[in-house]
Design a protein around this motif. Structure first.
Motif, PDB file in Angstrom:
ATOM      1  N   PHE A   1      -3.076   5.764  -5.189  1.00 15.49           N
ATOM      2  CA  PHE A   1      -3.901   5.464  -4.016  1.00 15.49           C
ATOM      3  C   PHE A   1      -5.049   4.515  -4.368  1.00 15.49           C
ATOM      4  O   PHE A   1      -5.592   3.857  -3.494  1.00 15.49           O
ATOM      5  CB  PHE A   1      -4.478   6.745  -3.415  1.00 15.49           C
ATOM      6  CG  PHE A   1      -3.445   7.780  -3.076  1.00 15.49           C
ATOM      7  CD1 PHE A   1      -2.171   7.413  -2.631  1.00 15.49           C
ATOM      8  CD2 PHE A   1      -3.733   9.136  -3.177  1.00 15.49           C
ATOM      9  CE1 PHE A   1      -1.219   8.366  -2.314  1.00 15.49           C
ATOM     10  CE2 PHE A   1      -2.781  10.099  -2.868  1.00 15.49           C
ATOM     11  CZ  PHE A   1      -1.522   9.718  -2.437  1.00 15.49           C
TER      12      PHE A   1
ATOM     13  N   ALA B   1       0.832  -1.200   0.000  1.00 11.79           N
ATOM     14  CA  ALA B   1       0.000   0.000   0.000  1.00 11.79           C
ATOM     15  C   ALA B   1       0.870   1.254   0.000  1.00 11.79           C
ATOM     16  O   ALA B   1       0.671   2.178  -0.801  1.00 11.79           O
ATOM     17  CB  ALA B   1      -0.929  -0.001   1.229  1.00 11.79           C
ATOM     18  N   LEU B   2       1.868   1.260   0.874  1.00 12.30           N
ATOM     19  CA  LEU B   2       2.748   2.425   0.970  1.00 12.30           C
ATOM     20  C   LEU B   2       3.568   2.588  -0.301  1.00 12.30           C
ATOM     21  O   LEU B   2       3.808   3.705  -0.767  1.00 12.30           O
ATOM     22  CB  LEU B   2       3.668   2.288   2.184  1.00 12.30           C
ATOM     23  CG  LEU B   2       2.953   2.333   3.535  1.00 12.30           C
ATOM     24  CD1 LEU B   2       3.922   1.999   4.653  1.00 12.30           C
ATOM     25  CD2 LEU B   2       2.337   3.721   3.749  1.00 12.30           C
TER      26      LEU B   2
ATOM     27  N   MET C   1       1.822  -2.648  -7.276  1.00 11.51           N
ATOM     28  CA  MET C   1       1.396  -2.563  -8.665  1.00 11.51           C
ATOM     29  C   MET C   1       2.345  -3.369  -9.549  1.00 11.51           C
ATOM     30  O   MET C   1       3.557  -3.261  -9.438  1.00 11.51           O
ATOM     31  CB  MET C   1       1.325  -1.114  -9.122  1.00 11.51           C
ATOM     32  CG  MET C   1       0.153  -0.394  -8.484  1.00 11.51           C
ATOM     33  SD  MET C   1      -0.108   1.217  -9.245  1.00 11.51           S
ATOM     34  CE  MET C   1      -0.882   0.752 -10.779  1.00 11.51           C
TER      35      MET C   1
ATOM     36  N   GLY D   1       1.455   8.122  -5.852  1.00 11.84           N
ATOM     37  CA  GLY D   1       0.074   8.583  -5.826  1.00 11.84           C
ATOM     38  C   GLY D   1      -0.925   7.563  -6.327  1.00 11.84           C
ATOM     39  O   GLY D   1      -2.066   7.910  -6.618  1.00 11.84           O
TER      40      GLY D   1
ATOM     41  N   ASN E   1       2.712   1.665  -3.371  1.00 11.32           N
ATOM     42  CA  ASN E   1       1.866   2.201  -4.435  1.00 11.32           C
ATOM     43  C   ASN E   1       1.601   3.693  -4.231  1.00 11.32           C
ATOM     44  O   ASN E   1       1.466   4.440  -5.196  1.00 11.32           O
ATOM     45  CB  ASN E   1       0.537   1.440  -4.477  1.00 11.32           C
ATOM     46  CG  ASN E   1       0.725   0.005  -4.927  1.00 11.32           C
ATOM     47  OD1 ASN E   1       1.755  -0.340  -5.500  1.00 11.32           O
ATOM     48  ND2 ASN E   1      -0.260  -0.836  -4.661  1.00 11.32           N
ATOM     49  N   ALA E   2       1.542   4.115  -2.984  1.00 11.76           N
ATOM     50  CA  ALA E   2       1.246   5.514  -2.701  1.00 11.76           C
ATOM     51  C   ALA E   2       2.477   6.400  -2.877  1.00 11.76           C
ATOM     52  O   ALA E   2       2.367   7.518  -3.375  1.00 11.76           O
ATOM     53  CB  ALA E   2       0.711   5.658  -1.271  1.00 11.76           C
ATOM     54  N   ILE E   3       3.634   5.898  -2.478  1.00 15.26           N
ATOM     55  CA  ILE E   3       4.800   6.771  -2.339  1.00 15.26           C
ATOM     56  C   ILE E   3       5.861   6.499  -3.406  1.00 15.26           C
ATOM     57  O   ILE E   3       6.606   7.397  -3.779  1.00 15.26           O
ATOM     58  CB  ILE E   3       5.398   6.630  -0.914  1.00 15.26           C
ATOM     59  CG1 ILE E   3       4.325   6.992   0.127  1.00 15.26           C
ATOM     60  CG2 ILE E   3       6.607   7.521  -0.737  1.00 15.26           C
ATOM     61  CD1 ILE E   3       4.640   6.556   1.533  1.00 15.26           C
ATOM     62  N   GLY E   4       5.948   5.274  -3.870  1.00 14.21           N
ATOM     63  CA  GLY E   4       6.883   4.973  -4.947  1.00 14.21           C
ATOM     64  C   GLY E   4       8.339   4.938  -4.543  1.00 14.21           C
ATOM     65  O   GLY E   4       9.162   5.644  -5.132  1.00 14.21           O
ATOM     66  N   PRO E   5       8.711   4.103  -3.570  1.00 18.96           N
ATOM     67  CA  PRO E   5      10.140   4.001  -3.211  1.00 18.96           C
ATOM     68  C   PRO E   5      10.912   3.140  -4.201  1.00 18.96           C
ATOM     69  O   PRO E   5      10.330   2.338  -4.932  1.00 18.96           O
ATOM     70  CB  PRO E   5      10.104   3.310  -1.840  1.00 18.96           C
ATOM     71  CG  PRO E   5       8.883   2.430  -1.909  1.00 18.96           C
ATOM     72  CD  PRO E   5       7.875   3.200  -2.766  1.00 18.96           C
TER      73      PRO E   5
ATOM     74  N   PRO F   1      -4.633  -1.814  -1.233  1.00 22.18           N
ATOM     75  CA  PRO F   1      -5.607  -2.879  -0.957  1.00 22.18           C
ATOM     76  C   PRO F   1      -6.477  -2.544   0.260  1.00 22.18           C
ATOM     77  O   PRO F   1      -5.957  -2.164   1.299  1.00 22.18           O
ATOM     78  CB  PRO F   1      -4.731  -4.109  -0.678  1.00 22.18           C
ATOM     79  CG  PRO F   1      -3.335  -3.637  -0.525  1.00 22.18           C
ATOM     80  CD  PRO F   1      -3.237  -2.246  -1.044  1.00 22.18           C
TER      81      PRO F   1
ATOM     82  N   LEU G   1       6.477   6.655 -10.368  1.00 19.48           N
ATOM     83  CA  LEU G   1       5.283   5.994  -9.834  1.00 19.48           C
ATOM     84  C   LEU G   1       5.023   6.474  -8.419  1.00 19.48           C
ATOM     85  O   LEU G   1       5.743   6.122  -7.498  1.00 19.48           O
ATOM     86  CB  LEU G   1       5.524   4.490  -9.773  1.00 19.48           C
ATOM     87  CG  LEU G   1       4.871   3.617 -10.824  1.00 19.48           C
ATOM     88  CD1 LEU G   1       5.198   2.182 -10.557  1.00 19.48           C
ATOM     89  CD2 LEU G   1       3.371   3.828 -10.847  1.00 19.48           C
TER      90      LEU G   1
END
Lengths: 389, 389
Positions: free
Chosen positions: B224, A299-300, A335, B222, A302-306, B228, B220
């Motif tokens: 959101f 989740a993190l 993703m 955001g 996909n949100a932040i893209g490390p 999941p 990549l």
């Protein structure tokens, strides 16, 4: 001058003069001060040193100047929940050493500071020589530390430390400091986008975004332990929330889940031994915990893209029985497009990470700190520090 | 010169000369060029204008110079899933206007580009005059756009646009561009740490961290919509994952949930009407969806630490029946310590956000872009663009 000695190692006066471009008089004045302070030491240039090949002034002894490895340590302290860790680097920013000592979770702050002072003594071999150091970097568990009544009326930690060590302290969240250290010296060295998760008695983390340590508005970020994983039917968390990751993935939560499933373990070492021995109860508990951790990491991500995800903390000592389920859930929920791009790595700095991050914060030389405030915003202090002595 | 006219409005030649400090000859040469290009226009200074009070050269007509509002538009295009939106600003960076047109989700790219060209024509009142403009900012749905075979062999979007408009284009994720626009001109203007969530036919978002638009490793971030929320028993998502937020909080997912519960709605307007009329089915569905959205926002807030959370997209037109459950879940799961600090706001730029963000990207004048690459890394292109024509 210190920069030249740090970059090139021991140099003769002549070489220093050539490289710094200062007049001889000015150079000698500055060197005299550094020698008097003990920051720089003079040694005879033996055969085989670089200085030996330099042209020698006729009347001058064959002497090179070097940084004094015993002087000017930078010190970091990590006041974790149940242990104090310290680390020291010399003036050349080499890690002199690190040390730690466990203590009960409710130990009063003056005693924790005493432990820190003792540990620093063992590292530096005597009373601190801090003439070149302007501050000490200190990590603390934030933002909630102990019940407020326990500490009412006590002097703030900063005061205790300043009285003990005679210098100002910079205080920040210890897990964020560990993230910084892993991104400078550890598993994510050289990366611009790093997500660090620490699984310990508490669960937290830190972010490097676009080449900067991320602080978050009001100094609040990296509270990965308080991401809800069972938002409706989960256990009540210390933070006031319900079903936070910390309620299932802290050391005690994992031990409790194992015991609730019928297993017997006094501590993490017992659980690790059971898992290594193929105990299906232990493996089942760790599979479930790992899946939740991996899902949160996805989740993190996909949100932040490390670029790199680093996991550290005591819990990771459980090894493959925990790490593999984390990796599986991460791969399942990150993703598809970034699945082969985001690497999961184990932290490499161990318990010293927080203290080393404190040093990095004080030295403020990493580009990761280029946009990080040198001092926390005073407006934030009531929130970050109100419940700390 | 353009900066002075932008900052001060119409000025006489004398005033311009005083403010820019250039010699009269140089000033007049530059102005002649700008007038010839149509970027600057000369007008007679009527009574009541600021220029009228300036001392007047004896033999010179009472004339002021101003930016030509019809010249030098910067254009942004947002190719959303089912609509094209365009926006234009003049050389003074004032929004000239915005326009949009819906289309079927599977419309081929050349037709979408034709729609964009038509919309731009309606905005600017004729063929584009882009002599002062060096690029066009374009938002696209990323990273997954349509089935690859549909577009196999088609020229890339950038080529289509360059051929049509005769200038290079900068392409970025349209939801990230909307986050940028909301942080410059919209609901989060002036904030340094912003989380933007767009709830539309897709679900996505963008982050401003520490005063910079955050791109994420490999472009990549955001995503959101692909966090999941039902990681084990959820529906299969377009991204390949299971139980992503987008599978429950997109326009179609919400409509499907309402219908599955026994409600009847052709579109969002029907559902909004039902909810406004107190239909308990509709309210129940929106309560559940809102709770999931709010829980995700709390998770992100605890991890990233924004000052402001902005929600936008078609779904927010449902109003209070959706927004209130979002706020409740956010308050329940965000760390207690930041509950009164993090504000939830509705987006204010509507459908034009993505296109306006494209303009901001091209003008690259916001401090939010100070660390943002002016061109996407070519290495990233295969990932961001491989499935786009």
């Amino acid at each position: 001058m210190l920069g030249l000695l740090r970059a090139h190692g021991p140099l003769s006066r002549g070489e220093l003069g050539k490289r710094c471009g200062l007049s001889r008089t000015t150079l000698y004045d500055i060197l005299a001060g550094l020698l008097a302070d003990g920051v720089v030491v003079a040694r005879e240039a033996g055969p085989g040193t670089g200085a030996d090949t330099a042209p020698r002034g006729r009347g001058r002894p064959a002497e090179t100047l070097a940084l004094n490895p015993a002087a000017g340590q930078a010190i970091g302290i990590d006041f974790a929940r149940r242990a104090v860790h310290v680390a020291a680097v010399n003036v050349a920013h080499e890690i002199v050493g690190s040390a730690g000592e466990p203590h009960p979770a409710d130990l009063p702050w003056p005693e924790r500071v005493a432990i820190a002072a003792h540990l620093i003594g063992t590292l530096t071999g005597g009373p601190l020589r801090l003439s070149t150091l302007t501050a000490m970097g200190v990590g603390v568990v934030g933002p909630v530390v102990g019940p407020p009544d326990e500490t009412a009326g006590a002097p703030p930690l900063e005061t205790l430390l300043r009285e003990r060590f005679g210098m100002p302290v910079l205080v920040d969240n210890n897990t964020r400091l560990a993230a910084l250290a892993e991104s400078i010296w550890g598993a994510a060295a050289g990366h611009q986008d790093v997500l660090y998760l620490r699984l310990s008695h508490g669960v937290g983390g830190g972010l490097v975004t676009g080449g900067s340590l991320h602080r978050g508005a009001y100094g609040l970020s990296g509270e990965f332990g308080h991401i809800p994983v069972h938002p409706t039917e989960g256990a009540r968390c210390e933070c006031g929330g319900v079903g936070c990751l910390e309620t299932v993935a802290s050391v005690n939560a994992v031990l409790a889940a194992y015991r609730a499933a019928g297993g017997q373990a006094d501590d993490l070492a017992d659980l690790a031994a059971a898992a290594q021995a193929g105990d299906t109860l232990a493996l089942g508990v760790l599979r479930e915990v790992g899946a939740m951790i991996g899902t949160v990491l996805a989740a993190l991500s996909n949100a932040i893209g490390p670029q790199v995800i680093v996991v550290g903390g005591e819990l990771t000592r459980l090894g493959a029985p925990l790490i593999e389920p984390i990796e599986e859930a991460l791969a399942a929920h990150v993703m598809r497009i970034s699945r082969h791009r985001v690497g999961l790595r184990r932290a490499t700095l161990g318990d010293a990470g927080g203290a080393l991050g404190g040093i990095a914060l004080v030295l403020h030389e990493s580009p990761l700190l280029s946009r990080y405030p040198a001092e926390p915003d005073p407006e934030e202090r009531p929130m970050n520090h109100s419940r700390r002595p």
